[in-house]
Design a protein around this motif. Structure first.
Motif, PDB file in Angstrom:
ATOM      1  N   GLY A   1       0.800  -1.221   0.000  1.00 49.52           N
ATOM      2  CA  GLY A   1       0.000   0.000   0.000  1.00 49.52           C
ATOM      3  C   GLY A   1       0.823   1.256   0.000  1.00 49.52           C
ATOM      4  O   GLY A   1       0.283   2.357   0.091  1.00 49.52           O
ATOM      5  N   CYS A   2       2.158   1.094  -0.112  1.00 49.89           N
ATOM      6  CA  CYS A   2       3.051   2.253  -0.050  1.00 49.89           C
ATOM      7  C   CYS A   2       3.837   2.403  -1.345  1.00 49.89           C
ATOM      8  O   CYS A   2       3.433   1.914  -2.389  1.00 49.89           O
ATOM      9  N   ASN A   3       4.996   3.059  -1.239  1.00 49.89           N
ATOM     10  CA  ASN A   3       5.805   3.388  -2.402  1.00 49.89           C
ATOM     11  C   ASN A   3       6.412   2.147  -3.052  1.00 49.89           C
ATOM     12  O   ASN A   3       6.547   1.097  -2.425  1.00 49.89           O
ATOM     13  N   VAL A   4       6.787   2.325  -4.320  1.00 54.88           N
ATOM     14  CA  VAL A   4       7.343   1.240  -5.126  1.00 54.88           C
ATOM     15  C   VAL A   4       8.797   1.566  -5.464  1.00 54.88           C
ATOM     16  O   VAL A   4       9.107   2.702  -5.865  1.00 54.88           O
ATOM     17  N   ALA A   5       9.671   0.577  -5.319  1.00 53.58           N
ATOM     18  CA  ALA A   5      11.078   0.724  -5.714  1.00 53.58           C
ATOM     19  C   ALA A   5      11.412  -0.362  -6.724  1.00 53.58           C
ATOM     20  O   ALA A   5      11.231  -1.548  -6.449  1.00 53.58           O
ATOM     21  N   VAL A   6      11.880   0.050  -7.905  1.00 54.65           N
ATOM     22  CA  VAL A   6      12.370  -0.883  -8.916  1.00 54.65           C
ATOM     23  C   VAL A   6      13.893  -0.745  -8.959  1.00 54.65           C
ATOM     24  O   VAL A   6      14.412   0.330  -9.282  1.00 54.65           O
ATOM     25  N   LEU A   7      14.594  -1.818  -8.613  1.00 52.01           N
ATOM     26  CA  LEU A   7      16.056  -1.803  -8.542  1.00 52.01           C
ATOM     27  C   LEU A   7      16.596  -2.629  -9.707  1.00 52.01           C
ATOM     28  O   LEU A   7      16.450  -3.851  -9.743  1.00 52.01           O
ATOM     29  N   PHE A   8      17.236  -1.947 -10.651  1.00 47.40           N
ATOM     30  CA  PHE A   8      17.629  -2.535 -11.937  1.00 47.40           C
ATOM     31  C   PHE A   8      19.142  -2.705 -11.976  1.00 47.40           C
ATOM     32  O   PHE A   8      19.889  -1.716 -11.930  1.00 47.40           O
ATOM     33  N   MET A   9      19.617  -3.950 -12.079  1.00 44.39           N
ATOM     34  CA  MET A   9      21.043  -4.253 -12.027  1.00 44.39           C
ATOM     35  C   MET A   9      21.513  -4.857 -13.341  1.00 44.39           C
ATOM     36  O   MET A   9      20.980  -5.876 -13.788  1.00 44.39           O
ATOM     37  N   THR A  10      22.523  -4.235 -13.951  1.00 44.98           N
ATOM     38  CA  THR A  10      23.034  -4.713 -15.231  1.00 44.98           C
ATOM     39  C   THR A  10      24.510  -4.350 -15.361  1.00 44.98           C
ATOM     40  O   THR A  10      25.047  -3.574 -14.560  1.00 44.98           O
ATOM     41  N   ASP A  11      25.135  -4.912 -16.396  1.00 51.04           N
ATOM     42  CA  ASP A  11      26.545  -4.607 -16.640  1.00 51.04           C
ATOM     43  C   ASP A  11      26.759  -3.876 -17.954  1.00 51.04           C
ATOM     44  O   ASP A  11      27.896  -3.538 -18.290  1.00 51.04           O
ATOM     45  N   GLY A  12      25.696  -3.662 -18.726  1.00 55.09           N
ATOM     46  CA  GLY A  12      26.036  -3.141 -20.035  1.00 55.09           C
ATOM     47  C   GLY A  12      24.914  -2.567 -20.855  1.00 55.09           C
ATOM     48  O   GLY A  12      23.980  -1.954 -20.340  1.00 55.09           O
ATOM     49  N   GLN A  13      25.005  -2.804 -22.153  1.00 53.05           N
ATOM     50  CA  GLN A  13      24.170  -2.136 -23.125  1.00 53.05           C
ATOM     51  C   GLN A  13      23.051  -3.051 -23.628  1.00 53.05           C
ATOM     52  O   GLN A  13      23.108  -4.267 -23.497  1.00 53.05           O
ATOM     53  N   ILE A  14      22.040  -2.411 -24.227  1.00 47.27           N
ATOM     54  CA  ILE A  14      20.923  -3.144 -24.827  1.00 47.27           C
ATOM     55  C   ILE A  14      21.403  -3.859 -26.091  1.00 47.27           C
ATOM     56  O   ILE A  14      22.025  -3.240 -26.966  1.00 47.27           O
ATOM     57  N   SER A  15      21.134  -5.160 -26.183  1.00 44.90           N
ATOM     58  CA  SER A  15      21.511  -5.915 -27.384  1.00 44.90           C
ATOM     59  C   SER A  15      20.323  -6.657 -27.991  1.00 44.90           C
ATOM     60  O   SER A  15      20.486  -7.377 -28.981  1.00 44.90           O
ATOM     61  N   GLU A  16      19.148  -6.500 -27.385  1.00 45.83           N
ATOM     62  CA  GLU A  16      17.939  -7.189 -27.858  1.00 45.83           C
ATOM     63  C   GLU A  16      16.735  -6.316 -27.554  1.00 45.83           C
ATOM     64  O   GLU A  16      16.656  -5.654 -26.522  1.00 45.83           O
ATOM     65  N   GLY A  17      15.742  -6.285 -28.487  1.00 47.79           N
ATOM     66  CA  GLY A  17      14.512  -5.554 -28.242  1.00 47.79           C
ATOM     67  C   GLY A  17      14.645  -4.070 -28.504  1.00 47.79           C
ATOM     68  O   GLY A  17      15.661  -3.589 -29.019  1.00 47.79           O
ATOM     69  N   PRO A  18      13.627  -3.289 -28.157  1.00 47.77           N
ATOM     70  CA  PRO A  18      13.631  -1.849 -28.379  1.00 47.77           C
ATOM     71  C   PRO A  18      14.819  -1.163 -27.706  1.00 47.77           C
ATOM     72  O   PRO A  18      15.384  -1.667 -26.728  1.00 47.77           O
ATOM     73  N   GLY A  19      15.163   0.037 -28.230  1.00 47.26           N
ATOM     74  CA  GLY A  19      16.337   0.745 -27.747  1.00 47.26           C
ATOM     75  C   GLY A  19      16.085   1.621 -26.537  1.00 47.26           C
ATOM     76  O   GLY A  19      15.014   1.596 -25.916  1.00 47.26           O
ATOM     77  N   GLU A  20      17.089   2.463 -26.249  1.00 52.40           N
ATOM     78  CA  GLU A  20      17.095   3.278 -25.030  1.00 52.40           C
ATOM     79  C   GLU A  20      15.892   4.220 -24.951  1.00 52.40           C
ATOM     80  O   GLU A  20      15.240   4.311 -23.905  1.00 52.40           O
ATOM     81  N   ASN A  21      15.583   4.921 -26.033  1.00 50.23           N
ATOM     82  CA  ASN A  21      14.478   5.883 -26.004  1.00 50.23           C
ATOM     83  C   ASN A  21      13.139   5.197 -25.735  1.00 50.23           C
ATOM     84  O   ASN A  21      12.287   5.712 -24.996  1.00 50.23           O
ATOM     85  N   GLU A  22      12.937   4.027 -26.362  1.00 48.17           N
ATOM     86  CA  GLU A  22      11.699   3.280 -26.141  1.00 48.17           C
ATOM     87  C   GLU A  22      11.598   2.784 -24.707  1.00 48.17           C
ATOM     88  O   GLU A  22      10.502   2.758 -24.123  1.00 48.17           O
ATOM     89  N   VAL A  23      12.738   2.402 -24.130  1.00 55.52           N
ATOM     90  CA  VAL A  23      12.737   1.949 -22.733  1.00 55.52           C
ATOM     91  C   VAL A  23      12.352   3.097 -21.806  1.00 55.52           C
ATOM     92  O   VAL A  23      11.527   2.944 -20.893  1.00 55.52           O
TER      93      VAL A  23
END
Length: 564
Positions: free
Chosen positions: A217-239
């Motif tokens: 019922g409170c705030n949401v935190a999305v914690l995104f962990m990666t090492d690099g660049q997009i190599s599949e699917g839509p690009g940075e602007n679409e994300v």
């Protein structure tokens, strides 16, 4: 834990003093001192609370005596990792304990929340040990959550999927956290890198959880962990467009604030895309160094952000209760921890300093409340007690940059704020840092001693050993021993960290020799002087920890930190 010949044993508590410890990762200065002056300052200002802690423990003893219960530890964990507790006792292993990794700390500093961890498991994560970094970071965060929180873990490569056998966020109980930790440990890197599907899957899980009315019922935190660049699917602007659209939907449709935190894992990781994503979504980007290994500081930006809101808006009296768990000391005895955030309210917004906490045995609560500690009613009571008014997250660009600076330094800021002064978020530097001691640790003659000798450990007994300083100080008139009324500062300096306590020095000659050697070693730097107390020291102030169960026949344990 065991000591001596392998039979469980006791370590004495001292009710007249507190102990201070710091994790090894921040003990980077010579002689295992903290390298950050702000940690030294925390040791100094928290010392001012010691007499209050002593008096409060004495009052607690009087209250719990009606129920034949000996109270457990009271402690303070600073936001930078320093830890002070009472009663004083030795650590079995120095430098390993970090309060910021504990549920009681994160619960009190951030309040109830929905957390989604998104972990890159593409093929490049096998390079430079990045997969191990991601697993350690994710497991650390999962283990800090409490029953007031909801959690999900999404792994992604060419495609994304929610792991642990869940299809939405679940309550962060011991059982659910164990399932998630096992699933994280089993992750293996393979495939391409699809940011779009990763975020889309994360938001689908959040949306499903809210619609089923099973969120915090409170705030949401999305914690995104990666090492690099997009190599599949839509690009940075679409994300970026996807994430901004889904967060806006959560805000307008469900009145939820969503914070996006991105982490670049390893020195060789690409920083540009993850930082651009965070800056474009009013989020926080943090580089995670795979050499220094201070994951706790790197991953702490999200709860420090929530701590800003928790310090105001009707939450001034907020306290968090963690799900009952088995204490390490005494072993097998169930307990809980109640904790509250600590702020400096002389600045605006209030500056988060750390968390104060108290351990409570479940059998003690049973006696007071008259209900079964293992019941679902008791668990629900803890959830209700830990429910705060949701922190309002309405930060300026300067406040966001301050949080970025805290986690990743100058490199992490987005540059949208003209000021470099972050009052209320980044602690102000003390103008007298040149007066700080270069060496916090003095009188280190116990260095290298076995744990059972340092801790007055009597193997298989609940009483101090005959060689214990507290016993000998009272029973001997030999000039080799100090009078009972003299209390001196005793420091154990371990190779992995540091530990400070007040106690009774057993042998004057050995102490003076060590003192002389220490002064010679520190001739070029400042030290904290030895502390001598008055002649009112009482043998009853030094005691074994409470038993489990509280009969003399029980076998006590020597682990440090019950609820800690």
């Amino acid at each position: 834990s065991t000591c001596g010949d392998g039979v469980s044993c006791n370590a004495l508590w001292d009710k007249r003093s507190s102990t201070v410890s710091i994790p090894a990762v921040i003990a980077q200065a010579p002689f295992d001192n903290p390298s950050d002056p702000e940690v030294i300052e925390s040791a100094c200002y928290s010392r001012l609370t010691e007499q209050y802690m002593i008096d409060k423990y004495e009052a607690d003893e009087k209250f719990w005596a009606k129920y034949n219960i000996q109270p457990s530890w009271t402690y303070f964990g600073a936001h930078n990792g320093l830890f002070r507790k009472i009663p004083a006792t030795h650590q079995e292993q120095c430098g390993q304990y970090d309060p910021r990794r504990r549920p009681w700390f994160v619960a009190a500093s951030s309040g109830p929340k929905d957390v989604v961890l998104v972990i890159d498991v593409s093929g490049s994560m096998s390079d430079y040990g990045r997969m191990d970094i991601a697993k350690e970071a994710a497991i650390t965060i999962v283990n800090t959550l409490t029953v007031a929180d909801r959690v999900a873990v999404v792994s992604f490569a060419t495609r994304a999927t929610e792991i642990g056998g869940f299809k939405s966020l679940v309550r962060a109980t011991h059982f659910n956290k164990k399932r998630l930790v096992t699933a994280i440990q089993n992750l293996t890197p393979n495939g391409a890198t699809n940011f779009f599907d990763a975020f889309n899957t994360a938001f689908d899980a959040i949306d499903k959880t809210i619609r089923s009315e099973s969120t915090s019922g409170c705030n949401v935190a999305v914690l995104f962990m990666t090492d690099g660049q997009i190599s599949e699917g839509p690009g940075e602007n679409e994300v970026i467009e996807l994430v901004n659209g889904r967060t806006e939907q959560l805000a307008t449709k469900y009145n939820r604030n969503t914070i996006i935190s991105t982490f670049s894992l390893g020195l060789q990781a690409d920083h540009s895309i993850t930082k651009n994503l965070a800056c474009s979504m009013n989020g926080i980007w943090t580089p995670v160094d795979d050499i220094t290994g201070d994951l706790v500081t790197a991953m702490s930006s999200y709860y420090k952000l929530f701590a800003l809101g928790l310090g105001e808006g009707g939450n001034e009296d907020f306290a968090a209760w963690v799900e009952p768990y088995e204490f390490q000391n005494p072993a097998g005895r169930m307990g809980t921890t109640v904790s509250a955030p600590v702020y400096d309210r002389s600045v605006e917004p209030p500056l988060f300093l750390g968390v104060a906490a108290v351990d409570i045995y479940m059998d003690a609560l049973e006696k007071v409340l008259g209900e079964d500690a293992a019941s679902s009613t008791m668990l629900e009571r803890f959830v209700q007690l830990s429910t705060a008014r949701c922190p309002k997250i309405d930060l300026t660009e300067c406040e966001l940059d301050a949080l970025r600076f805290l986690g990743g330094g100058e490199e992490a800021i987005c540059g949208k704020c003209n000021s470099t002064e972050y009052i209320g978020i980044v602690p102000e530097k003390c103008p007298f840092q040149s007066d700080f001691p270069n060496n916090l640790w003095d009188n280190t003659y116990l260095e290298g001693e076995k744990y059972e000798d340092r801790a007055c450990c009597e193997v298989g007994n609940s009483f101090p050993s005959e060689s214990c300083p507290a016993v000998n100080a009272k029973s001997t008139s030999s000039p080799d021993f100090l009078p009972l009324g003299v209390v001196v500062l005793i420091i154990f300096l371990g190779g992995a960290g540091v530990f400070l306590m007040l106690g009774v020095c057993p042998k004057m000659a050995r102490f003076l020799k060590a003192r002389k050697e220490q002064k010679q070693r520190n001739a070029n730097g400042n030290t904290i002087e030895i502390k001598l107390e008055g002649d009112s020291y009482d043998i009853n102030d030094v005691m074994p920890p409470p038993s489990a169960p509280p009969q003399p026949a029980q076998t006590p344990r020597s682990d440090f930190g019950s609820g800690a």
